[in-house]
Design an enzyme around this catalytic site. Structure first.
Site, PDB file in Angstrom:
ATOM      1  N   HIS A   1       4.025   7.234   3.783  1.00  0.00           N
ATOM      2  CA  HIS A   1       4.892   5.916   3.920  1.00  0.00           C
ATOM      3  C   HIS A   1       4.539   4.971   2.470  1.00  0.00           C
ATOM      4  CE1 HIS A   1       1.699   4.107   6.310  1.00  0.00           C
ATOM      5  NE2 HIS A   1       1.978   3.097   5.645  1.00  0.00           N
TER       6      HIS A   1
ATOM      7  N   GLN B   1      -3.725   3.518   1.524  1.00  0.00           N
ATOM      8  CA  GLN B   1      -4.203   3.552   2.859  1.00  0.00           C
ATOM      9  C   GLN B   1      -4.443   4.894   3.253  1.00  0.00           C
ATOM     10  OE1 GLN B   1      -1.017   2.682   5.989  1.00  0.00           O
ATOM     11  NE2 GLN B   1      -2.452   1.124   6.987  1.00  0.00           N
TER      12      GLN B   1
ATOM     13  N   HIS C   1       0.736  -1.170   0.094  1.00  0.00           N
ATOM     14  CA  HIS C   1      -0.014   0.034  -0.113  1.00  0.00           C
ATOM     15  C   HIS C   1       0.883   1.382   0.094  1.00  0.00           C
ATOM     16  CE1 HIS C   1       0.473  -0.713   4.536  1.00  0.00           C
ATOM     17  NE2 HIS C   1       0.631   0.670   4.452  1.00  0.00           N
TER      18      HIS C   1
ATOM     19  N   GLU D   1      -7.621   4.540  10.092  1.00  0.00           N
ATOM     20  CA  GLU D   1      -7.298   4.149   8.747  1.00  0.00           C
ATOM     21  C   GLU D   1      -8.419   3.675   7.967  1.00  0.00           C
ATOM     22  OE1 GLU D   1      -3.999   1.965  10.133  1.00  0.00           O
ATOM     23  OE2 GLU D   1      -4.783   0.247   9.305  1.00  0.00           O
TER      24      GLU D   1
ATOM     25  N   GLU E   1       7.568   0.605   5.095  1.00  0.00           N
ATOM     26  CA  GLU E   1       6.984  -0.291   5.942  1.00  0.00           C
ATOM     27  C   GLU E   1       7.211  -1.650   5.171  1.00  0.00           C
ATOM     28  OE1 GLU E   1       2.963   0.736   6.936  1.00  0.00           O
ATOM     29  OE2 GLU E   1       2.265  -1.352   7.210  1.00  0.00           O
TER      30      GLU E   1
END
Lengths: 143, 143
Positions: free
Chosen positions: A84, A60, A7, A43, A134
């Site tokens: 991110h 996301q 994502h 989220e 991530e």
């Protein structure tokens, strides 16, 4: 090591309005939403496509639920935008260990709970060309 | 309208060193590199996964080739990091038109040449929650 873009994490001030924007403007479907108290965010996951490792790629959207959460601080410094990038892997422990072995700082000693039952680790953006990166292992441990 | 995350575009100062980082640290393969004079960048595409619309998702690394290119200005303001997010579509003209119809500014009247023979349009980040958003139609016009 990485088998998909899992994502792109985007920080926003108003989760519902931003979900609405992505649904109406781009035709993306809201797949899931949750609150992650540890990360200090509400989220929403909007699925974009399936991936050939058996997973999927999502947008996301993240709204902070407290003023001292990392996403709140990001918004203060940068305004809304990409927070991110998350890559999927079948084994977050070994992927984090491998990154550590190459001199990349991993932000937690052990993986933490992520979206939809996943386990996640973050890599330090200063060690990754400015990108908060991530690593995600889905709840199905084969991906 | 959007059928895949086509790529995440990342601005860097040193393309070769950054390609090397993504290859060694994450095991991604360099698929393609080219210079886009119009966009003022040298770029490298590292494939991450295939997508269920018949396309693929990439990390795109961008190094400016002139001080007045948009990516050079981005680096000056923000340092290295995520520059844009690109979504794949079978029809960039109708996707841009649809975004325009929803009040999103499209940064060029007509799509421009993108990576690997694609046609691309950019959407104004101020109309997209702070995200510079690219729409990509691959050279195979079915995706």
């Amino acid at each position: 090591m990485f088998t998909r873009i899992d994502h792109v994490g985007i920080a926003c001030h108003d989760l519902d309005a931003t979900v609405d924007f992505y649904r109406r403007t781009y035709g993306l479907a809201l797949t899931h939403s949750e609150t992650n108290e540890e990360q200090g965010v509400r989220e929403a996951m909007l699925r974009v496509n399936g991936t050939d490792d058996g997973g999927a790629s999502y947008v996301q959207l993240l709204q902070p639920i407290s003023d001292d959460s990392p996403v709140a601080k990001f918004l203060e410094r940068n305004g809304e935008g990409v927070h991110h990038v998350a890559f999927g892997t079948p084994d977050v422990d070994s992927a984090a260990e491998s990154a550590r072995g190459r001199g990349v700082r991993v932000l937690s000693a052990e993986p933490r709970p992520g979206s939809m039952g996943s386990r996640i680790s973050f890599l330090h953006p200063k060690d990754c060309g400015g990108v908060l990166t991530e690593i995600v292992q889905g709840p199905d441990s084969t991906r």
